[in-house]
Design a protein around this motif. Sequence first.
Motif, short mmCIF file in Angstrom:
data_model
loop_
_atom_site.label_atom_id
_atom_site.label_comp_id
_atom_site.label_asym_id
_atom_site.label_seq_id
_atom_site.Cartn_x
_atom_site.Cartn_y
_atom_site.Cartn_z
N TRP A 210 0.82 -1.22 0.00
CA TRP A 210 0.00 0.00 0.00
C TRP A 210 0.85 1.27 0.00
O TRP A 210 0.49 2.25 -0.65
CB TRP A 210 -1.00 -0.01 1.16
N VAL B 213 -9.82 -11.98 -2.28
CA VAL B 213 -8.58 -11.46 -2.89
C VAL B 213 -8.22 -10.06 -2.36
O VAL B 213 -7.10 -9.82 -1.92
CB VAL B 213 -8.70 -11.47 -4.44
N ALA C 297 -1.75 -0.72 -14.08
CA ALA C 297 -2.19 -0.55 -12.69
C ALA C 297 -3.71 -0.35 -12.64
O ALA C 297 -4.38 -0.86 -11.73
CB ALA C 297 -1.47 0.63 -12.04
N ARG D 119 -7.78 -9.89 1.74
CA ARG D 119 -6.54 -10.37 2.38
C ARG D 119 -5.38 -9.40 2.15
O ARG D 119 -4.43 -9.40 2.92
CB ARG D 119 -6.22 -11.80 1.99
N ILE E 205 -6.26 -2.65 -10.56
CA ILE E 205 -7.20 -2.13 -9.56
C ILE E 205 -8.62 -2.60 -9.90
O ILE E 205 -9.37 -3.05 -9.03
CB ILE E 205 -7.13 -0.58 -9.50
N TYR F 297 5.96 -5.25 -10.90
CA TYR F 297 7.24 -5.36 -10.19
C TYR F 297 8.38 -4.80 -11.03
O TYR F 297 9.22 -4.05 -10.53
CB TYR F 297 7.55 -6.83 -9.83
C1 HEM Z 1 -6.19 1.02 -5.28
C2 HEM Z 1 -5.13 0.43 -5.76
C3 HEM Z 1 -4.77 -1.04 -5.63
C4 HEM Z 1 -5.52 -2.11 -5.24
C5 HEM Z 1 -6.99 -2.12 -4.82
C6 HEM Z 1 -4.67 -3.28 -5.30
C7 HEM Z 1 -5.03 -4.57 -4.93
C8 HEM Z 1 -4.19 -5.66 -4.88
C9 HEM Z 1 -4.55 -6.98 -4.40
C10 HEM Z 1 -5.93 -7.35 -3.87
C11 HEM Z 1 -3.46 -7.78 -4.51
C12 HEM Z 1 -3.37 -9.26 -4.10
C13 HEM Z 1 -3.56 -10.15 -5.30
C14 HEM Z 1 -3.42 -11.61 -4.92
O1 HEM Z 1 -3.55 -11.98 -3.78
O2 HEM Z 1 -3.12 -12.40 -5.83
C15 HEM Z 1 -2.39 -6.99 -5.07
C16 HEM Z 1 -1.12 -7.46 -5.33
C17 HEM Z 1 -0.16 -6.73 -5.98
N1 HEM Z 1 -0.26 -5.39 -6.32
FE1 HEM Z 1 -1.82 -4.16 -6.03
N2 HEM Z 1 -3.43 -2.91 -5.76
C18 HEM Z 1 -3.45 -1.54 -5.97
C19 HEM Z 1 -2.42 -0.77 -6.45
C20 HEM Z 1 -1.23 -1.27 -6.90
C21 HEM Z 1 -0.22 -0.49 -7.59
C22 HEM Z 1 -0.33 1.00 -7.93
C23 HEM Z 1 0.79 -1.33 -7.87
C24 HEM Z 1 2.06 -1.00 -8.61
C25 HEM Z 1 2.99 -0.48 -8.30
C26 HEM Z 1 0.45 -2.65 -7.35
C27 HEM Z 1 1.25 -3.78 -7.43
C28 HEM Z 1 0.92 -5.03 -6.94
C29 HEM Z 1 1.80 -6.19 -7.02
C30 HEM Z 1 3.19 -6.23 -7.66
C31 HEM Z 1 1.12 -7.25 -6.40
C32 HEM Z 1 1.62 -8.69 -6.21
C33 HEM Z 1 2.07 -8.87 -4.80
C34 HEM Z 1 2.83 -10.17 -4.60
O3 HEM Z 1 2.33 -11.23 -4.96
O4 HEM Z 1 3.98 -10.09 -4.10
N3 HEM Z 1 -0.79 -2.59 -6.77
N4 HEM Z 1 -2.86 -5.70 -5.29
#
Ligand code: HEM
Length: 204
Positions: free
Chosen positions: A18, A175, A157, A178, A161, A96
């Motif tokens: 976050w 999803v 992104a 968590r 989202i 990433y």
């Molecule tokens: C309001 C904005 C966002 C929401 C609601 C959100 C939501 C999520 C959720 C629910 C997951 C978990 C997916 C899973 O369990 O398979 C996740 C993982 C991830 N998100 Fe976001 N995300 C947001 C913004 C971003 C942004 C801006 C980035 C980029 C820089 C990002 C990069 C990632 C990455 C790389 C993962 C994989 C984490 C891992 O497995 O190590 N997210 N996101």
Amino acid sequence: MLRNDAESYGVVTILFHWIIAVIFLGQILLGYLMVRTGNYALQFSLFQWHKSLGFLILLLSGLRLLWRMVNPRPRMPDGISRIERAAAHAAHGFLYLALFVIPLTGWAVASSSPLQIPTYAFNLVVIPPLPLAISDQAEAFWTMSHAWLAYLSAIVATAHILAALHHHFWKRDAVLLRMLGARRPAPVRPHADPLRIANKDTRS
Ligand code: HEM
Ligand code: HEM
């Protein structure tokens, strides 16, 4: 719980996600606005903020990747198709990569510019330039790469989202929850179900 387990994300992964997400989205907006402002004093200060926050993302993403390598990866919830799984992996992989490549191309812009404006990260540390060719052409090349990658990552992104919101509001699975720190609810034990107990009583 600091560490991830097979079902849930730990606090450290959640904080990394976050904090980096907020700074990353802010950087896209800041980058877009700072190159378009006509107020040059403001522009100089916005550039310094943009560069400092970009280096912060680079540092945090390095730590995040190390943390990810020494932690189990929670398995995906049931009911997710192969295509969804592949799309999620591709989007996460791209994001990433973007967290490293975008700040590096930004650093290349600052390093190749004939203006050679020094970078003071948060007015604390002087960041040396990368050893790159210094010319207008080199600067234009890195600027274009930086901008294209930044806007492409904004599109990915946005899809990421929307996918998270789709899981939460449409599929109603865990999803998004968590990644917000919710733990998997404990399974209901049969003897704790009052209806079952009542049925059992009337049968005996
Ligand atoms: C309001 C904005 C966002 C929401 C609601 C959100 C939501 C999520 C959720 C629910 C997951 C978990 C997916 C899973 O369990 O398979 C996740 C993982 C991830 N998100 Fe976001 N995300 C947001 C913004 C971003 C942004 C801006 C980035 C980029 C820089 C990002 C990069 C990632 C990455 C790389 C993962 C994989 C984490 C891992 O497995 O190590 N997210 N996101
Ligand atoms: C994840 C981190 C970053 C993101 C998302 C990002 C995003 C952006 C965006 C959207 C623009 C505006 C592009 C345009 O419309 O022309 C921009 C411009 C710029 N960024 Fe970044 N940036 C990041 C990190 C960095 C870093 C670390 C540096 C330098 C050390 C940097 C240096 C610059 C410079 C110098 C420009 C202006 C280029 C020009 O002259 O048009 N950025 N960035």
